[in-house]
Design a protein around this motif. Structure first.
Motif, short mmCIF file in Angstrom:
data_model
loop_
_atom_site.label_atom_id
_atom_site.label_comp_id
_atom_site.label_asym_id
_atom_site.label_seq_id
_atom_site.Cartn_x
_atom_site.Cartn_y
_atom_site.Cartn_z
N UNK A 227 2.34 4.17 9.23
CA UNK A 227 1.89 4.64 7.93
C UNK A 227 0.40 4.40 7.71
N UNK A 228 -0.07 3.22 8.09
CA UNK A 228 -1.48 2.93 7.84
C UNK A 228 -2.41 3.74 8.74
N UNK A 229 -1.84 4.39 9.78
CA UNK A 229 -2.64 5.24 10.64
C UNK A 229 -3.22 6.44 9.92
N UNK A 230 -2.64 6.78 8.78
CA UNK A 230 -3.17 7.90 7.98
C UNK A 230 -4.42 7.49 7.21
N UNK A 231 -4.74 6.20 7.20
CA UNK A 231 -5.85 5.71 6.38
C UNK A 231 -6.83 4.88 7.19
N UNK A 232 -6.98 5.19 8.46
CA UNK A 232 -7.83 4.40 9.34
C UNK A 232 -9.30 4.42 8.90
N UNK A 233 -9.68 5.42 8.11
CA UNK A 233 -11.07 5.47 7.66
C UNK A 233 -11.37 4.45 6.57
N UNK A 234 -10.31 3.81 6.02
CA UNK A 234 -10.49 2.80 4.98
C UNK A 234 -10.49 1.41 5.61
N UNK A 235 -11.33 0.49 5.13
CA UNK A 235 -11.31 -0.88 5.63
C UNK A 235 -9.96 -1.54 5.35
N UNK A 236 -9.54 -2.44 6.24
CA UNK A 236 -8.30 -3.18 6.05
C UNK A 236 -8.59 -4.60 5.58
N UNK A 237 -7.88 -5.06 4.56
CA UNK A 237 -8.07 -6.39 4.00
C UNK A 237 -6.72 -7.10 3.88
#
Length: 310
Positions: A227-237
């Motif tokens: 699921x988080x692969x759709x948002x790889x352009x966002x930093x992860x915290x």
């Protein structure tokens, strides 16, 4: 339960609902949804979401798409493709490649398109194709779509091979019909392949048979986009301590709620940077919780993916 997104290559003869039903049978899981209808005769990319990833269906459906299609000039049908009944034949012998090219490229940009009767859109609770099969036709309002680009791959009259990149809600069948009308000879769609939906590409897609094989081998996970692969352009915290439970209950988070740093802006050349507008947040075990947006001096949940007990 399986959570993630499969890039399925829909084959001819299947509806999008058929594909979902097949994957339910393969995985023995009910919570599955597709991300945009493809006609039974069309083939190509169909992202399918499983488990908590079904929360991404609307987001993926909204992404731009790219198709390769063959327009057949000189014939108009009731379905706007070659599977339908012919309603008009036209002469194409006078057409030149330049005339066709000019007509086609005139559709690039914003385009008011009237949805076809043979579509899954609903009017007063009934799908248009159901009404069409009963011989009924209803007035449909034009909807503005956007053709981001059209590449003419080959003109071999009466056939025109095109690659079309467009916004959501665009009917390629209707585009073919409208080009035929503009040229005065009629037209319909002969072939359609969807080669891209957002980040999902045809060359990376897999057939239902391959999915079934991988599931039996116990390695379906290798084909899943998390699921988080759709948002790889966002930093992860990462959140920890008391902020963990607050995040998992959908509460706003201050900038200092994260373990990665006292402040997620980070530093560059000795100067603090602005808070990233969107971030992915995780718990200390690496479990994806949500996508958040920086608003009014705090991070607020945009889309929650954590479900207690799952």
């Amino acid at each position: 339960m399986i959570h993630g997104i499969l890039n399925v290559r829909k084959e001819k003869g299947y509806t999008s609902h058929d594909v979902v039903a097949k994957i339910r049978g393969i995985t023995h899981q009910k919570k599955i949804g597709h991300t945009g209808t493809l006609d039974p005769d069309a083939v190509g990319v169909l992202p399918v979401c499983l488990g908590r990833a079904t929360r991404l269906c609307d987001l993926i459906t909204d992404r731009d798409k790219t198709y390769e299609t063959v327009l057949l000039l000189g014939r108009a049908t009731d379905t706007q493709d070659t599977s339908g009944q012919t309603i008009r034949m036209g002469d194409t012998s006078h057409l030149t490649e330049d005339e066709v090219r000019e007509a086609v490229m005139g559709f690039v940009g914003d385009y008011d398109q009237i949805p076809p009767m043979y579509s899954a859109l609903k009017v007063n609770g009934r799908k248009l194709y159901e009404l069409a099969r009963e011989g009924k036709e209803v007035v449909r309002k034009a909807r503005q779509v956007q053709l981001l680009g059209i590449e003419l791959l080959k003109i071999q009259l009466p056939r025109v091979h095109m690659r079309v990149t467009c916004s959501k809600g665009t009917y390629i069948r209707t585009l073919c019909h409208d080009i035929g009308d503009k040229l005065g000879c009629g037209g319909c769609m002969e072939e359609l392949v969807r080669i891209r939906v957002g980040r999902f590409l045809l060359e990376d897609s897999v057939t239902l048979d391959t999915l079934a094989e991988k599931y039996k081998e116990g390695c379906l996970g290798k084909l899943l986009l998390p699921m988080d692969g759709m948002f790889k352009e966002y930093p992860g915290l990462t959140v920890g301590g008391r902020w963990d439970s607050l995040a998992k209950n959908g509460n706003p988070l201050p900038g200092h709620a994260f373990l990665d740093a006292s402040d997620p802006r980070g530093w560059k050349d000795g100067k603090a940077q602005e808070h990233p507008e969107y971030v992915r947040i995780y718990d200390e075990k690496g479990q994806f919780i949500a996508v958040c947006r920086w608003q009014k001096e705090e991070y607020r949940i945009v889309k929650m993916f954590y479900i207690s007990g799952e």
